[in-house]
Enzyme design. Structure first.
Site, PDB file in Angstrom:
ATOM      1  N   TYR A 248       0.859  -1.189   0.000  1.00 44.54           N
ATOM      2  CA  TYR A 248       0.000   0.000   0.000  1.00 44.54           C
ATOM      3  C   TYR A 248       0.893   1.235   0.000  1.00 44.54           C
ATOM      4  O   TYR A 248       1.504   1.562   1.004  1.00 44.54           O
ATOM      5  CB  TYR A 248      -0.896  -0.044   1.244  1.00 44.54           C
ATOM      6  CG  TYR A 248      -2.124   0.823   1.191  1.00 44.54           C
ATOM      7  CD1 TYR A 248      -2.197   1.948   0.396  1.00 44.54           C
ATOM      8  CD2 TYR A 248      -3.246   0.506   1.954  1.00 44.54           C
ATOM      9  CE1 TYR A 248      -3.323   2.733   0.348  1.00 44.54           C
ATOM     10  CE2 TYR A 248      -4.386   1.284   1.925  1.00 44.54           C
ATOM     11  CZ  TYR A 248      -4.413   2.400   1.120  1.00 44.54           C
ATOM     12  OH  TYR A 248      -5.534   3.178   1.081  1.00 44.54           O
TER      13      TYR A 248
ATOM     14  N   ASN B 147     -14.423   0.802  -0.968  1.00 44.53           N
ATOM     15  CA  ASN B 147     -14.662   0.801   0.473  1.00 44.53           C
ATOM     16  C   ASN B 147     -15.498   2.024   0.842  1.00 44.53           C
ATOM     17  O   ASN B 147     -15.577   2.408   1.997  1.00 44.53           O
ATOM     18  CB  ASN B 147     -13.352   0.840   1.265  1.00 44.53           C
ATOM     19  CG  ASN B 147     -12.557   2.105   1.010  1.00 44.53           C
ATOM     20  OD1 ASN B 147     -11.874   2.194  -0.002  1.00 44.53           O
ATOM     21  ND2 ASN B 147     -12.641   3.081   1.903  1.00 44.53           N
TER      22      ASN B 147
ATOM     23  N   HIS C 135     -10.432  -3.862   2.851  1.00 44.67           N
ATOM     24  CA  HIS C 135      -9.920  -2.509   3.067  1.00 44.67           C
ATOM     25  C   HIS C 135      -9.133  -2.439   4.376  1.00 44.67           C
ATOM     26  O   HIS C 135      -9.283  -3.294   5.242  1.00 44.67           O
ATOM     27  CB  HIS C 135     -11.141  -1.573   3.133  1.00 44.67           C
ATOM     28  CG  HIS C 135     -10.892  -0.263   3.785  1.00 44.67           C
ATOM     29  ND1 HIS C 135     -11.048  -0.066   5.144  1.00 44.67           N
ATOM     30  CD2 HIS C 135     -10.496   0.922   3.273  1.00 44.67           C
ATOM     31  CE1 HIS C 135     -10.766   1.189   5.421  1.00 44.67           C
ATOM     32  NE2 HIS C 135     -10.432   1.816   4.306  1.00 44.67           N
ATOM     33  N   SER C 136      -8.299  -1.410   4.512  1.00 38.53           N
ATOM     34  CA  SER C 136      -7.669  -1.211   5.829  1.00 38.53           C
ATOM     35  C   SER C 136      -7.426   0.259   6.115  1.00 38.53           C
ATOM     36  O   SER C 136      -7.475   1.109   5.226  1.00 38.53           O
ATOM     37  CB  SER C 136      -6.335  -1.970   5.920  1.00 38.53           C
ATOM     38  OG  SER C 136      -5.261  -1.175   5.490  1.00 38.53           O
ATOM     39  N   ASN C 137      -7.188   0.544   7.387  1.00 40.48           N
ATOM     40  CA  ASN C 137      -6.643   1.814   7.871  1.00 40.48           C
ATOM     41  C   ASN C 137      -5.390   1.474   8.664  1.00 40.48           C
ATOM     42  O   ASN C 137      -5.091   0.301   8.872  1.00 40.48           O
ATOM     43  CB  ASN C 137      -7.665   2.517   8.780  1.00 40.48           C
ATOM     44  CG  ASN C 137      -8.699   3.286   7.977  1.00 40.48           C
ATOM     45  OD1 ASN C 137      -8.357   4.090   7.109  1.00 40.48           O
ATOM     46  ND2 ASN C 137      -9.961   3.040   8.258  1.00 40.48           N
TER      47      ASN C 137
ATOM     48  N   HIS D 107      -2.237  -1.583   6.008  1.00 37.77           N
ATOM     49  CA  HIS D 107      -1.309  -0.467   6.246  1.00 37.77           C
ATOM     50  C   HIS D 107      -0.129  -0.917   7.109  1.00 37.77           C
ATOM     51  O   HIS D 107       0.705  -0.108   7.481  1.00 37.77           O
ATOM     52  CB  HIS D 107      -2.015   0.655   7.013  1.00 37.77           C
ATOM     53  CG  HIS D 107      -2.941   1.519   6.210  1.00 37.77           C
ATOM     54  ND1 HIS D 107      -3.987   1.039   5.509  1.00 37.77           N
ATOM     55  CD2 HIS D 107      -2.970   2.870   6.038  1.00 37.77           C
ATOM     56  CE1 HIS D 107      -4.641   2.048   4.946  1.00 37.77           C
ATOM     57  NE2 HIS D 107      -4.027   3.173   5.251  1.00 37.77           N
TER      58      HIS D 107
ATOM     59  N   GLU E  73     -22.100  12.841  -7.641  1.00 40.13           N
ATOM     60  CA  GLU E  73     -21.970  14.158  -8.282  1.00 40.13           C
ATOM     61  C   GLU E  73     -23.255  14.513  -9.007  1.00 40.13           C
ATOM     62  O   GLU E  73     -23.976  13.622  -9.463  1.00 40.13           O
ATOM     63  CB  GLU E  73     -20.792  14.174  -9.278  1.00 40.13           C
ATOM     64  CG  GLU E  73     -20.980  13.244 -10.472  1.00 40.13           C
ATOM     65  CD  GLU E  73     -19.801  13.259 -11.448  1.00 40.13           C
ATOM     66  OE1 GLU E  73     -18.655  13.383 -10.975  1.00 40.13           O
ATOM     67  OE2 GLU E  73     -20.049  13.143 -12.661  1.00 40.13           O
TER      68      GLU E  73
ATOM     69  N   PRO F 280      -8.238   6.905  -5.890  1.00 42.10           N
ATOM     70  CA  PRO F 280      -8.343   8.353  -5.656  1.00 42.10           C
ATOM     71  C   PRO F 280      -9.457   8.733  -4.675  1.00 42.10           C
ATOM     72  O   PRO F 280      -9.772   9.918  -4.540  1.00 42.10           O
ATOM     73  CB  PRO F 280      -8.622   8.913  -7.049  1.00 42.10           C
ATOM     74  CG  PRO F 280      -9.183   7.800  -7.844  1.00 42.10           C
ATOM     75  CD  PRO F 280      -8.848   6.495  -7.174  1.00 42.10           C
TER      76      PRO F 280
END
Ligand SMILES: O=C([O-])[C@@H](O)[C@@H](O)[C@H](O)[C@@H](O)C(=O)[O-]
Ligand SMILES: [Mg+2]
Length: 447
Positions: free
Chosen positions: A151, A290, A340-342, A370, A267, A237
């Site tokens: 990552y 995520n 997903h991760s943090n 991470h 949007e 992004p």
């Protein structure tokens, strides 16, 4: 009462560690990151542990849940968890927004709290049965190691701040040094990727985007592909590109990247699920997310619209068992399982390893973690290892980890000393751009 062990104590320990000045659409990671450990002891003298993202409201919820956990029977943990889900806390919390400044990520505090408790209960149950947690998830253990990705982030110059970012160790492993140094362009990110690949053997990379103009981020992806022609490379992004931009850049990358993660979002009156569905039809590129499929209801809408291919079901957003159910659904319905991760400590690393080890089928994309940014700060005696691009399932029953209590207490002290305990990436960003503030539709450096 059955002859089940009984939960004796539940200790909730907020902990902090160090991080680099990693950039994302929400700003710059603080020099500290915070997490919560839930530590349970039972009447058989065992200790179980779970980890979650840290926020004041998660701590409040855990305090509220403690009386329901202490005194409960370990073997009736399904009923215990169901009680949490049936409580009004689940719905009250959804009304609160968080401080993370990344839109629609929806890391709901109720799920964070329930996930940490559930992981600690599973850890205890596995120890009681002498089985790894992966065997307790419905598919049982499928593999001994889980592919994980490198990552990568753009890293801002920590010397421009007065914050306590740590310096690397010169003269040792290149990764342990470079992860603290400025890397603001394609060359810098390629050097990071080389160092990470040398240390961990990655064959998959994900660039955290939403930082520079899309041209620069696509150039960085191209540079990574040139340097690692066999690798799978993608960019996330965090929905900062418009649908038109996402299609324009997606067409440039099509055929060379395995998927794009959250290339665009809500949007002009259209939801993120609708714009991602249009993106997919226009480019044929598989979509991971995520941001717009983080609970059953969101996932249902995302699938009805054919908006996504890879739900990145984070066990901290879903709980381990629900994330495993998402993996089963992916397997049965032709989707791809991811995660997903943090920023996290090694208890979460073990949770992710067991989740991945139990995911059924072969359609697994390399899981996010991470951890490489935190490697060396472990809170357990033997942290799970990433070797040859795979996260290895720890040996032993339960989660297969044992807390290093001296380190846990030190990380708790560090947490107590922090003025800002909730994540706020805008703080560091103010050193780069005066009066910087978050904008969901603009990469962080475009102001
Ligand atoms: O750590 C970060 O800055 C990431 O942007 C993280 O907060 C996101 O949750 C994430 O990893 C993502 O995939 O969007
Ligand atoms: Mg993402």
């Amino acid at each position: 009462m059955s002859d089940s062990p009984v939960i004796k104590t539940m200790r909730v320990v907020p902990v902090a560690g160090y991080d680099s000045m990693l950039l994302n659409i929400g700003g710059a990671h603080n020099c500290y990151f915070t997490r919560i450990l839930v530590i349970l002891t039972d009447s058989a003298g065992r200790t179980g542990v779970g980890e979650s993202p840290c926020h004041a409201s998660t701590l409040a919820l855990l305090a509220r849940f403690r009386p329901q956990i202490e005194g409960s029977e370990l073997l009736r943990q399904n009923a215990t968890i169901a009680t949490l889900f049936a409580s009004d806390a689940r719905h009250q919390q959804t009304a609160h927004t968080d401080n993370i400044h990344i839109p629609q990520m929806n890391p709901e505090k109720f799920y964070n709290a329930a996930a940490a408790i559930e992981a600690a209960l599973l850890d205890l149950l596995g120890q009681h049965l002498n089985l790894p947690v992966a065997e307790l998830l419905a598919s049982g253990k499928q593999r001994d190691r889980v592919p994980v990705l490198g990552y990568l982030f753009y890293i801002a110059d920590r010397n421009l701040t007065s914050m306590n970012y740590q310096a690397g160790h010169a003269g040792g492993d290149a990764w342990l040094q470079l992860r603290h140094e400025k890397a603001m362009d394609a060359d810098g990110v390629v050097r990071l990727a080389e160092a990470a690949a040398d240390r961990y053997g990655f064959r998959d990379f994900k660039l955290k985007g939403g930082v520079h103009h899309a041209d620069v981020e696509v150039e960085t992806v191209n540079a990574l592909l040139t340097r690692f022609p066999q690798a799978r490379v993608t960019v996330d992004p965090n929905a900062s590109w418009s649908l038109d931009e996402a299609i324009y850049y997606g067409k440039q990358l099509a055929g060379r990247i395995p998927y794009l993660e959250d290339p665009c979002g809500a949007e002009q009156g259209y939801s993120g699920r609708e714009t991602l569905a249009e993106f997919k039809r226009a480019t044929g590129i598989p979509v991971a997310t995520n941001m717009i499929a983080n609970d059953w209801r969101q996932l249902q809408h995302a699938l009805q619209l054919n908006a996504i291919d890879i739900p990145l079901a984070d066990p901290h957003f879903w709980t381990m068992r629900n994330a495993h159910t998402v993996a089963q659904l992916c397997h049965e319905w032709g989707l791809t399982t991811g995660c997903h991760s943090n920023n996290h400590f090694d208890v979460s690393l073990a949770m992710v390893a067991h989740l991945g080890a139990a995911a059924p089928g072969d359609r697994l994309t390399a899981f996010d973690t991470h951890w490489i940014w935190q490697d060396g700060q472990q809170l357990t005696l033997h942290a799970p290892q990433i070797r040859d691009g795979y996260l290895e399932l720890p040996e032993g029953p339960g989660l297969g980890i044992t807390l290093n209590m001296a380190r846990v207490e030190a990380a708790h002290e560090l947490y107590n000393s922090l003025p800002d305990k909730n994540r706020n990436d805008a703080l560091g960003m103010q050193f780069l751009i005066d009066n910087w503030s978050f904008d969901a539709k603009r990469p962080a450096l475009l102001r």
